[in-house]
Scaffold this motif. Structure first.
Motif, PDB file in Angstrom:
ATOM      1  N   THR A 156      54.870  37.767  29.815  1.00 50.61           N
ATOM      2  CA  THR A 156      55.587  36.682  29.268  1.00 50.61           C
ATOM      3  C   THR A 156      56.043  36.879  27.749  1.00 50.61           C
ATOM      4  OG1 THR A 156      54.402  35.210  30.474  1.00 50.61           O
ATOM      5  CG2 THR A 156      55.270  34.124  28.717  1.00 50.61           C
ATOM      6  N   SER A 169      64.625  37.028  26.176  1.00 54.75           N
ATOM      7  CA  SER A 169      65.114  35.701  26.594  1.00 54.75           C
ATOM      8  C   SER A 169      65.515  34.855  25.279  1.00 54.75           C
ATOM      9  CB  SER A 169      63.883  35.135  27.532  1.00 54.75           C
ATOM     10  OG  SER A 169      63.026  34.890  26.712  1.00 54.75           O
ATOM     11  N   THR A 228      57.671  40.399  35.245  1.00 54.44           N
ATOM     12  CA  THR A 228      58.023  39.206  35.403  1.00 54.44           C
ATOM     13  C   THR A 228      57.070  38.250  34.702  1.00 54.44           C
ATOM     14  OG1 THR A 228      58.826  39.913  37.618  1.00 54.44           O
ATOM     15  CG2 THR A 228      58.650  37.667  37.450  1.00 54.44           C
ATOM     16  N   VAL A 272      56.020  34.430  33.386  1.00 55.90           N
ATOM     17  CA  VAL A 272      55.922  33.094  34.024  1.00 55.90           C
ATOM     18  C   VAL A 272      56.876  32.195  33.806  1.00 55.90           C
ATOM     19  CG1 VAL A 272      54.221  30.954  34.009  1.00 55.90           C
ATOM     20  CG2 VAL A 272      52.931  33.276  33.586  1.00 55.90           C
ATOM     21  N   GLY A 273      57.412  31.779  35.054  1.00 55.78           N
ATOM     22  CA  GLY A 273      58.513  30.730  34.836  1.00 55.78           C
ATOM     23  C   GLY A 273      59.850  31.496  34.652  1.00 55.78           C
ATOM     24  N   TRP A 274      60.102  32.809  34.549  1.00 56.53           N
ATOM     25  CA  TRP A 274      61.423  33.350  33.984  1.00 56.53           C
ATOM     26  C   TRP A 274      61.873  34.486  35.009  1.00 56.53           C
ATOM     27  CZ3 TRP A 274      59.899  33.913  28.231  1.00 56.53           C
ATOM     28  CH2 TRP A 274      60.170  32.674  27.483  1.00 56.53           C
TER      29      TRP A 274
END
Length: 152
Positions: free
Chosen positions: A48, A55, A88, A90-92
């Motif tokens: 994350t 991001s 990966t 969390v949530g993306w």
């Protein structure tokens, strides 16, 4: 009494964006384009946090700002496509997906040369995302170029 008045005014100010709506927050669609440097040392051990500069950098670029990213330490291993696709948050989506979008927008990414050599990150790895090796001179020039530096 003065404290109560202050707190009631503060509550009114806090509610102001909800009353005025999005256009007031966006200044009726006009904003100054900023030059933003994102710097990160987070690697695959914390997916994350590793995703933040990418991001957030993508979101800032999509909002019309100029963004450059400088990676150092463990973050340089994210330039390996296999690593980026495996990380990966969390949530993306996987970091590799966001890196592909950054590359498509021609967002410049630099990976510390010494950090990359120590972790066997090659120029071929950097080419996957249009990235370049960085060094202290480049880092200083990016700091001088930027209006804002965000350390993730």
């Amino acid at each position: 009494m003065a404290r109560r008045l202050f707190l009631s005014r503060l509550a009114q100010l806090a509610a102001l964006p909800f009353v005025l709506g999005d256009s007031a927050l966006q200044g009726q669609g006009t904003h100054k384009s900023l030059k933003i440097l994102m710097k990160s040392a987070w690697g695959s051990d914390d997916p994350t946090k590793a995703a933040f500069p990418f991001s957030h950098g993508l979101a800032l670029a999509e909002a019309g700002h100029q963004v450059q990213i400088y990676l150092l330490g463990e973050a340089v291993v994210l330039m390996r496509k296999t690593v980026a696709n495996a990380v990966t948050p969390v949530g993306w989506p996987a970091v590799g997906e966001t890196l592909d979008k950054l590359a498509a927008k021609h967002i410049q990414i630099y990976a510390c040369g010494a950090c990359s050599r120590a972790r066997a990150v090659t120029e071929a790895d950097l080419n996957n995302y249009g990235a370049k090796f960085g060094n202290p001179t480049i880092f200083v020039s990016l700091i001088e170029w930027a209006d804002h530096v965000i350390t993730e």
